[in-house]
Design an enzyme around this catalytic site. Structure first.
Site, PDB file in Angstrom:
ATOM      1  N   TRP A 101       0.815  -1.220   0.000  1.00  0.00           N
ATOM      2  CA  TRP A 101       0.000   0.000   0.000  1.00  0.00           C
ATOM      3  C   TRP A 101       0.844   1.263   0.000  1.00  0.00           C
ATOM      4  O   TRP A 101       0.491   2.247  -0.663  1.00  0.00           O
ATOM      5  CB  TRP A 101      -0.992  -0.001   1.166  1.00  0.00           C
ATOM      6  N   ASP A 167      -1.197   6.414   6.590  1.00  0.00           N
ATOM      7  CA  ASP A 167      -2.326   5.646   6.059  1.00  0.00           C
ATOM      8  C   ASP A 167      -2.704   4.601   7.109  1.00  0.00           C
ATOM      9  O   ASP A 167      -2.059   3.559   7.217  1.00  0.00           O
ATOM     10  CB  ASP A 167      -1.923   4.975   4.741  1.00  0.00           C
ATOM     11  N   LYS A 191     -12.312  -1.274   6.956  1.00  0.00           N
ATOM     12  CA  LYS A 191     -11.644  -2.291   7.761  1.00  0.00           C
ATOM     13  C   LYS A 191     -12.039  -2.192   9.240  1.00  0.00           C
ATOM     14  O   LYS A 191     -12.522  -3.157   9.799  1.00  0.00           O
ATOM     15  CB  LYS A 191     -10.129  -2.186   7.594  1.00  0.00           C
TER      16      LYS A 191
HETATM   17  C1  LIG Z   1      -7.515  -1.190   1.976  1.00  0.00           C
HETATM   18  C2  LIG Z   1      -6.383  -0.240   2.014  1.00  0.00           C
HETATM   19  C3  LIG Z   1      -6.248   0.786   1.071  1.00  0.00           C
HETATM   20  C4  LIG Z   1      -7.214   0.972  -0.076  1.00  0.00           C
HETATM   21  O1  LIG Z   1      -8.399   1.497   0.370  1.00  0.00           O
HETATM   22  P1  LIG Z   1      -9.561   1.903  -0.676  1.00  0.00           P
HETATM   23  O2  LIG Z   1     -10.617   2.402   0.251  1.00  0.00           O
HETATM   24  O3  LIG Z   1      -9.915   0.687  -1.439  1.00  0.00           O
HETATM   25  O4  LIG Z   1      -9.025   2.971  -1.548  1.00  0.00           O
HETATM   26  C5  LIG Z   1      -5.178   1.643   1.193  1.00  0.00           C
HETATM   27  N1  LIG Z   1      -4.292   1.517   2.194  1.00  0.00           N
HETATM   28  C6  LIG Z   1      -4.371   0.536   3.115  1.00  0.00           C
HETATM   29  C7  LIG Z   1      -3.360   0.435   4.199  1.00  0.00           C
HETATM   30  C8  LIG Z   1      -5.430  -0.372   3.051  1.00  0.00           C
HETATM   31  O5  LIG Z   1      -5.521  -1.350   3.960  1.00  0.00           O
END
Ligand SMILES: *Cc1c(COP(=O)(O)O)cnc(C)c1O
Length: 355
Positions: A101, A167, A191
């Site tokens: 990511w 993030d 999540k």
């Molecule tokens: C799931 C995830 C993403 C992507 O998220 P979207 O909502 O699909 O854009 C980005 N970074 C991390 C760490 C993730 O777990």
């Protein structure tokens, strides 16, 4: 048979929250309509929105000099929004790569400006935090504390001489953190918070207002802040559900309590894997994710059978990400200890019948 959903995202939500949403679905607070049918500017929805923000502020102890924005577009939307809002003219950002990511975030940011990239991965399942290196002189430094695909986590907040951007899509509310160490924290909701689409942005107010002139209005932090995240119609139902999840976390004792629960859950699963000769985890124990536990079967030929039998036992979505292979159990806040116990019990029996 109880079903446990180990999907990485969209992930399971707390059962109590889903039941509450079901009770209120067609008739919110005796209004005779659903919360998703209310104007986002109505008094009723304003209360939902404000209460959700206040509960998140309480849970994370978010200081007043931070804005909390409820945005659209997921974490990937923020991969674009962050450089568009925080990169100054002629400025530069630093992206730390520790897994899938953070690599994707760096790639997107490079479309919009000058980006330095530092890869801190050293071989399989391992990272070296000293490779953050000199972090001074950047408009911001971006990293991903929980790499959802790789199952690699950075628990110590890096000391950083530029605004730190994190993030936290797969770890927000999973551990108690000091928000004041960050310039910006963002998370896609699907999540640990609620339904997909809703995106949380917690940003120090002095960083708002530097946006590039071409920044799309719906990604503009200034507009989001000045309009209480209602510049356009926000994802109201997702916002409501996130608010219910925040209440649920509060009811369980808050983030410190979640952290203890998460540590016990992850510890039990890693301990079982480490004690087994049938399964293995390849991540340096110091950096093992409490949210996404990756593991391999020693005999990869058995992968399909493992997944099929797990599913028949109500243990869903254990297949690892296609980039990594093997298995992954995502065990966010909503996963109860009973789910971990059921998974360990199944893994143990599967190993015994296929030794
Ligand atoms: C799931 C995830 C993403 C992507 O998220 P979207 O909502 O699909 O854009 C980005 N970074 C991390 C760490 C993730 O777990």
């Amino acid at each position: 048979m109880t079903t446990f959903n180990f999907c990485a995202g969209p992930a399971m939500l707390p059962t109590e929250v889903m039941q509450q949403a079901q009770r209120q679905l067609c008739d919110y607070n005796d209004l005779g309509v659903s919360v998703m049918e209310l104007s986002h500017r109505s008094a009723e929805f304003t209360q939902v929105a404000e209460e959700a923000e206040q509960n998140l502020r309480d849970l994370m102890r978010i200081p007043d000099n931070y804005a909390v924005l409820f945005m659209h577009g997921g974490a990937r939307g923020q991969f674009s929004a962050i450089p568009l809002n925080l990169l100054k003219t002629g400025g530069k950002a630093l992206y730390i790569e520790s897994g899938q990511w953070s690599v994707a975030a760096a790639k997107e940011a490079a479309k919009f400006g000058d980006v330095d990239v530092r890869d801190i991965r050293i071989g399989k399942g391992d990272i070296d935090l000293s490779l953050f290196g000199d972090t001074s002189g950047y408009d911001y430094v971006h990293y991903c504390p929980n790499e959802t695909v790789d199952g690699v986590a950075i628990y110590d907040i890096p000391s950083c001489n530029s605004p730190l951007v994190a993030d936290m899509s797969s770890c927000i509310l999973g551990r108690d953190i000091d928000v004041s160490k960050f310039g910006l924290i963002y998370a896609g909701a699907q999540k640990n918070v609620g339904p997909a689409g809703l995106t949380l942005v917690i940003v120090r107010r002095d960083l708002i207002g530097q946006q590039h002139t071409a920044t799309p209005a719906i990604l503009n932090y200034q507009l989001a802040q000045d309009n209480d995240s209602m510049y356009n119609t926000p994802p109201t139902f997702a916002w409501y559900l996130a608010g219910e999840v925040f209440k649920w976390v509060k009811g369980l004792g808050g983030v410190a309590q979640m952290e203890q629960r998460n540590q016990s859950k992850a510890q039990a699963l890693y301990q079982f894997i480490d004690d087994s000769s049938f399964y293995r985890n390849e991540v340096n124990p110091s950096f093992r994710s409490e949210m996404n536990v990756t593991f391999q079967l020693h005999d990869a030929e058995l992968n399909q059978r493992f997944l099929a039998e797990a599913e028949s036992q109500g243990l869903l979505a254990l297949k690892g990400h296609r980039m990594v292979g093997g298995m992954r159990a995502s065990i966010y806040n909503a996963m109860p200890m009973a789910g971990i116990a059921a998974l360990i019990d199944f893994m143990d029996k599967f190993a015994q019948s296929h030794q």
